[in-house]
Write an enzyme that holds these catalytic residues in place. Structure first.
Site, PDB file in Angstrom:
ATOM      1  N   LYS A 298       6.892  10.095  12.392  1.00 52.97           N
ATOM      2  CA  LYS A 298       7.010   9.649  11.002  1.00 52.97           C
ATOM      3  C   LYS A 298       6.935  10.908  10.148  1.00 52.97           C
ATOM      4  O   LYS A 298       5.908  11.575  10.113  1.00 52.97           O
ATOM      5  CB  LYS A 298       5.870   8.698  10.644  1.00 52.97           C
ATOM      6  CG  LYS A 298       5.730   8.446   9.138  1.00 52.97           C
ATOM      7  CD  LYS A 298       4.631   7.445   8.846  1.00 52.97           C
ATOM      8  CE  LYS A 298       4.236   7.503   7.375  1.00 52.97           C
ATOM      9  NZ  LYS A 298       3.252   6.470   7.028  1.00 52.97           N
TER      10      LYS A 298
ATOM     11  N   GLY B  83      -2.489   3.438   0.035  1.00 60.59           N
ATOM     12  CA  GLY B  83      -3.884   3.062  -0.174  1.00 60.59           C
ATOM     13  C   GLY B  83      -4.158   2.250  -1.419  1.00 60.59           C
ATOM     14  O   GLY B  83      -5.313   1.926  -1.702  1.00 60.59           O
TER      15      GLY B  83
END
Lengths: 260, 66
Positions: free
Chosen positions: A97, A158
């Site tokens: 990633k 987040g």
């Protein structure tokens, strides 16, 4: 019908990818993996504290799960390339990633540097899933450069804010032929279902599970939501309207004559 | 001799190999990547790569991450 997700030569039953960060205890990780039925987890690479090595997180990731290192910490294409090459050395396969972030406030990814990193790493045989800010032109460049999928953010990492980038992600889903995987910001199973209903190929969820009061139960909820959303997408939802249309027949009513 | 491990100055026996250094800290191969002076050293070379004074060793492994 075979609805498995094909990426990098693998055919995945599960369209829920899980991040392994922020868990209060590594022991939760195998339980979350089991409850979520995920087949792909992300991990990060960091220096070992030589004087205090501590536990090895990889001891908690079961065999058979694809481990996808992220290039977190990279602020440039060169740093991402270096981290990806090191990641391959740790023997967890060739998925990566790409995450190139120099904005420390919103952790928004740098699409330009990400494109450059893909160009180099694709030549070295990596299966590349780039984390990106949903921009169609950047996504097209990433496809040309050799990405295996595109991973636009739903909201900053987040934040648990859901699909704040919904319309831009919908454009990517409509225009990009590779799997579009919503990564970052998904805070609730309903938001994961929403992404899947729109036609996302998969979602990647970390904070919403790791910081839930009961991460294992939340992982199960996400698995069900992703499945439901995918089925809804495949089932072809009906049209939306502004004006009501009765669900029961408009003839043959039973009527009561009331005589004064 | 003085070497650096993850940029931290460390004492190590003269002529120690990467393999021996890792074993001294109970670190196993298979989950660790090693870079010596910026260049990746494959695991099959750890036993035969000896460290020199001033060498900078980076030990990297997986941790939780999103």
């Amino acid at each position: 019908m075979d609805d498995r997700l094909e990426i990098g030569g693998s055919r995945l039953e599960s369209r829920l990818f899980i991040g392994t960060g922020k868990f209060p205890d590594y022991r939760l990780i195998p339980e979350v993996i089991k409850a979520s039925r995920t087949q792909v987890v992300t991990v990060a690479l960091r220096r070992v504290d030589f004087d205090n090595p501590g536990e090895n997180m990889m001891d908690y990731v079961p065999q058979g799960v694809i481990t996808m290192p992220n290039t977190s910490g990279a602020r440039s294409a060169d740093e991402a390339i270096r981290i990806a090459r090191i990641a391959r050395e740790t023997g967890c396969g060739n998925w990566v990633k790409i995450e190139v972030i120099s904005d420390q406030k919103y952790l928004l990814p740098d699409n330009f540097e990400t494109i450059k990193a893909i160009e180099t790493l694709a030549r070295e045989g990596f299966v590349i899933l780039p984390y990106m800010s949903p921009d169609l032109m950047a996504a097209r460049r990433m496809v040309e450069a050799g990405a295996a999928a595109i991973m636009p953010l739903g909201a900053p990492i987040g934040t648990n804010r859901g699909l704040k980038t919904k319309e831009l992600v919908q454009i990517l889903i409509a225009e990009i032929d590779l799997p579009v995987i919503v990564d970052a910001g998904i805070g609730r199973p309903s938001e994961a279902a929403e992404a899947m209903e729109m036609g996302a190929a998969a979602v990647l969820v970390n904070t919403a599970i790791a910081t839930a009061e009961d991460p294992v139960l939340m992982a199960e909820a996400f698995a069900q939501a992703v499945e439901a959303g995918r089925k809804a997408y495949l089932a072809g939802p009906g049209a939306t309207r502004h004006i009501a249309e009765a669900s029961s027949p408009l003839t043959g009513f039973l009527s009561v004559d009331v005589k004064p | 001799m003085q070497i650096k491990v993850n940029t931290k100055a460390t004492e190590a026996p003269d002529g120690v190999s990467i393999q021996q250094l890792l074993q001294s800290k109970n670190l196993q191969g298979g989950s660790i990547a090693v870079a010596l002076n910026g260049a990746i050293v494959h695991a099959d070379k750890w036993a035969t790569t000896t460290l020199k004074p001033g060498d900078n060793l980076e030990l990297i492994r997986h941790v939780g991450g999103g």
